[in-house]
Design a protein around this motif. Structure first.
Motif, short mmCIF file in Angstrom:
data_model
loop_
_atom_site.label_atom_id
_atom_site.label_comp_id
_atom_site.label_asym_id
_atom_site.label_seq_id
_atom_site.Cartn_x
_atom_site.Cartn_y
_atom_site.Cartn_z
N LEU A 179 0.85 -1.20 0.00
CA LEU A 179 0.00 0.00 0.00
C LEU A 179 0.88 1.24 0.00
CD1 LEU A 179 -2.70 1.51 0.28
CD2 LEU A 179 -2.49 1.18 2.78
N LEU A 180 0.65 2.14 -0.97
CA LEU A 180 1.37 3.41 -1.06
C LEU A 180 0.50 4.49 -0.42
CD1 LEU A 180 2.58 3.09 -4.76
CD2 LEU A 180 3.75 2.34 -2.68
N ASP A 181 0.83 4.82 0.81
CA ASP A 181 0.02 5.78 1.57
C ASP A 181 0.48 7.20 1.25
OD1 ASP A 181 -1.52 7.16 3.31
OD2 ASP A 181 -0.62 6.34 5.13
N HIS A 182 -0.40 7.98 0.57
CA HIS A 182 -0.09 9.37 0.21
C HIS A 182 -0.91 10.36 1.03
CE1 HIS A 182 2.28 8.16 -3.28
NE2 HIS A 182 1.29 7.31 -3.59
N VAL A 183 -1.65 9.86 1.99
CA VAL A 183 -2.52 10.76 2.75
C VAL A 183 -1.67 11.70 3.60
CG1 VAL A 183 -4.33 10.90 4.50
CG2 VAL A 183 -4.36 9.08 2.77
N PHE B 209 -14.90 -10.03 -0.45
CA PHE B 209 -14.47 -9.86 -1.85
C PHE B 209 -15.28 -8.77 -2.56
CE2 PHE B 209 -13.41 -14.12 -0.49
CZ PHE B 209 -12.13 -14.30 -0.95
N GLU B 210 -15.97 -7.92 -1.80
CA GLU B 210 -16.78 -6.86 -2.38
C GLU B 210 -16.00 -5.54 -2.37
OE1 GLU B 210 -19.63 -7.45 -3.71
OE2 GLU B 210 -19.68 -9.57 -3.08
N ARG B 211 -16.37 -4.67 -3.30
CA ARG B 211 -15.78 -3.32 -3.36
C ARG B 211 -16.63 -2.38 -2.47
NH1 ARG B 211 -12.43 -2.69 -8.16
NH2 ARG B 211 -12.41 -4.67 -9.31
N HIS B 212 -15.98 -1.67 -1.59
CA HIS B 212 -16.68 -0.83 -0.62
C HIS B 212 -16.35 0.65 -0.84
CE1 HIS B 212 -18.03 -4.33 1.69
NE2 HIS B 212 -16.80 -4.83 1.52
N SER B 213 -17.11 1.47 -0.15
CA SER B 213 -16.90 2.94 -0.18
C SER B 213 -16.75 3.44 1.25
CB SER B 213 -18.08 3.66 -0.84
OG SER B 213 -18.23 3.25 -2.18
N LEU B 214 -15.98 4.54 1.40
CA LEU B 214 -15.75 5.15 2.70
C LEU B 214 -16.33 6.57 2.73
CD1 LEU B 214 -12.04 4.04 3.28
CD2 LEU B 214 -14.12 3.01 4.22
N LYS B 215 -16.70 7.03 3.91
CA LYS B 215 -17.26 8.37 4.05
C LYS B 215 -16.20 9.43 3.83
CE LYS B 215 -20.89 6.96 7.27
NZ LYS B 215 -21.47 7.15 8.62
N ASP B 216 -14.99 9.14 4.20
CA ASP B 216 -13.90 10.09 3.97
C ASP B 216 -13.55 10.07 2.49
OD1 ASP B 216 -11.31 11.30 3.71
OD2 ASP B 216 -11.01 11.00 5.87
N ASP B 217 -13.67 11.23 1.83
CA ASP B 217 -13.47 11.29 0.39
C ASP B 217 -12.03 10.93 0.01
OD1 ASP B 217 -16.06 12.05 0.09
OD2 ASP B 217 -15.61 14.21 0.04
N VAL B 218 -11.05 11.35 0.79
CA VAL B 218 -9.65 11.07 0.45
C VAL B 218 -9.38 9.57 0.58
CG1 VAL B 218 -7.25 11.51 1.09
CG2 VAL B 218 -8.92 13.38 1.17
N LEU B 219 -9.79 9.01 1.69
CA LEU B 219 -9.60 7.57 1.87
C LEU B 219 -10.39 6.76 0.86
CD1 LEU B 219 -9.56 7.22 5.78
CD2 LEU B 219 -7.63 7.24 4.20
N ASP B 220 -11.59 7.27 0.56
CA ASP B 220 -12.41 6.54 -0.41
C ASP B 220 -11.74 6.53 -1.79
OD1 ASP B 220 -15.07 5.28 -1.09
OD2 ASP B 220 -15.03 6.98 -2.52
N ARG B 221 -11.14 7.73 -2.16
CA ARG B 221 -10.45 7.78 -3.46
C ARG B 221 -9.23 6.86 -3.46
NH1 ARG B 221 -9.14 12.56 -3.22
NH2 ARG B 221 -6.87 12.44 -2.93
N HIS B 222 -8.49 6.83 -2.40
CA HIS B 222 -7.31 5.97 -2.33
C HIS B 222 -7.71 4.49 -2.32
CE1 HIS B 222 -3.76 8.64 -1.56
NE2 HIS B 222 -4.75 9.53 -1.45
N LEU B 223 -8.82 4.16 -1.67
CA LEU B 223 -9.28 2.76 -1.64
C LEU B 223 -9.68 2.30 -3.04
CD1 LEU B 223 -10.09 0.18 -0.15
CD2 LEU B 223 -12.31 1.25 0.31
N GLU C 8 -6.61 -2.38 8.10
CA GLU C 8 -5.57 -2.49 9.11
C GLU C 8 -4.73 -1.21 9.23
OE1 GLU C 8 -3.30 -5.89 8.00
OE2 GLU C 8 -4.94 -7.31 8.33
N HIS C 9 -4.37 -0.62 8.09
CA HIS C 9 -3.46 0.53 8.13
C HIS C 9 -4.19 1.81 8.54
CE1 HIS C 9 -0.11 3.14 7.25
NE2 HIS C 9 -0.86 3.83 6.38
N HIS C 10 -5.36 2.06 7.98
CA HIS C 10 -6.07 3.31 8.25
C HIS C 10 -7.08 3.17 9.38
CE1 HIS C 10 -4.35 5.51 4.88
NE2 HIS C 10 -4.62 4.47 4.08
N ASP C 11 -7.17 1.98 9.94
CA ASP C 11 -8.06 1.75 11.07
C ASP C 11 -9.50 2.19 10.77
OD1 ASP C 11 -8.84 0.88 13.54
OD2 ASP C 11 -8.20 2.71 14.60
N VAL C 12 -10.01 1.66 9.65
CA VAL C 12 -11.40 1.92 9.25
C VAL C 12 -12.14 0.60 9.18
CG1 VAL C 12 -10.89 4.05 8.01
CG2 VAL C 12 -10.72 1.87 6.82
N ARG C 13 -13.47 0.70 9.25
CA ARG C 13 -14.30 -0.51 9.23
C ARG C 13 -14.61 -0.91 7.78
NH1 ARG C 13 -16.73 -1.86 14.00
NH2 ARG C 13 -18.46 -2.82 12.85
#
Length: 501
Positions: free
Chosen positions: A56-60, A122-136, A112-117
């Motif tokens: 994982l390349l973390d650019h946040v 095997f499904e593709r998910h979305s996050l409420k945080d726009d930056v994390l969601d874009r990186h995911l 594990e790295h960003h400590d998000v739920r």
């Protein structure tokens, strides 16, 4: 003479057949109904998993590279070895997942790295945080130049053979050819050394699927890794009507309708017997593979198996282990346990740990010399001495006497039927008027009288040969038959006609 020769030849032939029957060996055996022993040594447990190495390349915040490795289970099932080199057939769904393991790895590393739920699925998910969601989303495949993840996926397939003691590490195998559908056959090839020096035991493939509805069969496989507490499982099944080829397969159906076989076999498939060989009842050969699950199990036919092997460039064949095992198995099923035991020992020398051969060897040794052992009679024969020859000598003498009596009777009948030869007339025999020989052996004289004019033949006078010799008497002949008459004969000695009338 010809009859005598034929009869003597028949007697010799009968004696030869009698001796041959005494020394007749045991006939070749056809395996009894319901046998699965030819296949069960070649049944293996197949476990497949995907090893995902992800970075994982973390650019946040600060640029961070996070590396993880995950083992993702793909499938478990049963396979069948079809060549001594280690060629194995199973189902594609056992060794190739329909789900994307890269998505699963992305979910796990982000959580594990960003400590998000994020569920580890095997499904593709979305996050409420726009930056994390874009990186995911940039971590999910397909990867692009802006991807936030570097993913490498390798498939790890392990085959656990049916041996004792169990092999905890198993044999590594490579996927040679996968099918186009999850329930299509897949071909594997072992990449690590196998036990023994002559390869693995194999299962024979049938020529075709039985056509009759209700044909009995057996399904053999593993519900877990082989071990002392997890032996191979054999379940009885019956083939239903129709099908047997292509992706639809052929259903199972109990002809007595006592058991719901599709549900029963589907439960076994879900527990680890997907891809298990379906064994024909006639000769114990593989006629198909178990597919399905849930509440409906079916069977794909042997033609799909051979077709997949052809596409993979692999020819199924039998090996030295199989030849020794089948010979010992034949003696075992014909109850020649004395001869079967060394055969199973030879199999264990070629392939140590063969579970089926070891079990049958133990049973053969227990029954050797007992009332069930037909080979005990043969083994006991040398201890009692050689087989006596007097019964065969007596039988040969009787046959010879019968042949001689028959020849004598035929000879007597032939003599009685032949006419007695007519002796040729001698030089002194006088011919009859008709030119036939006279019957000198007649028992009765028949007087034949004829009335013909009598002619007196004058007597001829001859000159005396010398002075003082008496004159020779004149000669007379019968006027009826011409025979010569004596001087004092009043009747002809041949025809009875009076010399004077």
């Amino acid at each position: 003479m010809a009859r005598l020769t034929a009869l003597a030849g028949g007697a010799a032939l009968a004696l030869t057949v009698t001796l041959a029957l005494v020394a007749l060996p045991v006939a070749a055996h056809e395996h009894p109904s319901g046998i699965t022993d030819l296949v069960t040594p070649a049944v293996v447990r197949v476990e497949a998993k995907a090893r995902v190495d992800i970075t994982l390349l973390d650019h946040v915040g600060d640029l961070v590279h996070v590396e993880r490795s995950y083992d993702v289970p793909i499938g478990v099932g049963t396979g069948t070895v079809v060549s001594p080199e280690g060629a194995i057939v199973t189902l594609t769904r056992v060794v190739k997942s329909e789900q994307d393991v890269a998505v699963h790895a992305a979910n796990r590393i982000f959580a594990e790295h960003h400590d998000v739920r994020i569920p580890a699925d095997f499904e593709r998910h979305s996050l409420k945080d726009d930056v994390l969601d874009r990186h995911l989303k940039q971590c999910y495949p397909p990867l692009s130049s802006r991807a936030t993840c570097i993913i490498d996926v390798t498939t790890d397939i392990t085959v656990f053979p049916n041996v004792s003691p169990a092999d905890p590490k198993g044999l590594k195998a490579d996927l040679v050819k996968a099918g186009p559908r999850p329930d299509s056959p897949a071909v594997l090839m072992t990449s690590s050394r196998v036990v023994g020096s002559v390869g693995l035991p194999t299962a024979p493939l049938a020529d075709k699927v039985p056509e009759a509805a209700g044909a009995p069969a057996g399904v053999a496989g593993f519900l877990g890794r082989p071990g002392p507490d997890v032996p191979y499982t054999v379940e009885i099944a019956h083939l239903g009507r129709g099908g047997g080829s292509g992706e639809t397969g052929r259903p199972f159906a109990d002809p007595d309708k006592k058991v719901d076989e599709p549900v029963k076999l589907a439960g076994l498939a879900d527990r680890g017997m997907r891809g298990a060989p379906v064994i024909g009842d006639k000769d114990g050969h593989v006629v198909g593979m178990l597919i399905g699950g849930g509440k409906a199990a079916r069977m794909i036919g042997v033609r799909e198996i051979t077709g997949a092997l052809t596409k993979a460039g692999i020819a199924p064949r039998r090996g030295a282990i199989d030849a020794a095992f089948e010979a010992a198995l034949t003696r075992y099923h014909t109850k020649y346990h004395t001869e079967a035991a060394p055969g199973f020992q030879r199999v264990l020398e070629l392939y140590p740990g063969n579970v089926v051969a070891a079990a049958l060897l133990k049973e053969s040794l227990a029954k050797r010399g007992g009332p069930e052992d037909l080979g005990a009679r043969k083994a006991a024969a040398p201890a009692d001495g050689p087989t006596p020859l007097w019964p065969f000598i007596v039988a040969a003498a009787v046959l010879f006497v019968v042949a001689a009596l028959g020849a004598f009777v035929l000879w007597r009948r032939g003599r009685a039927a032949e006419p007695e030869p007519v002796p040729p007339p001698s030089a002194t025999t006088q011919p009859s008027p008709a030119g036939l020989p006279l019957d000198e052996g007649a028992s009765q004289t028949v007087v034949v009288r004829r009335s013909q004019p009598f002619a007196v033949i004058p007597r001829q006078k001859q000159a005396p040969a010398a002075l003082g010799s008496p004159p020779e008497a004149s000669i007379a002949y019968c006027t009826a038959c011409g025979m010569r008459l004596g001087q004092a004969h009043r009747f002809c000695g041949y025809c009875g006609h009076p010399s004077e009338t």
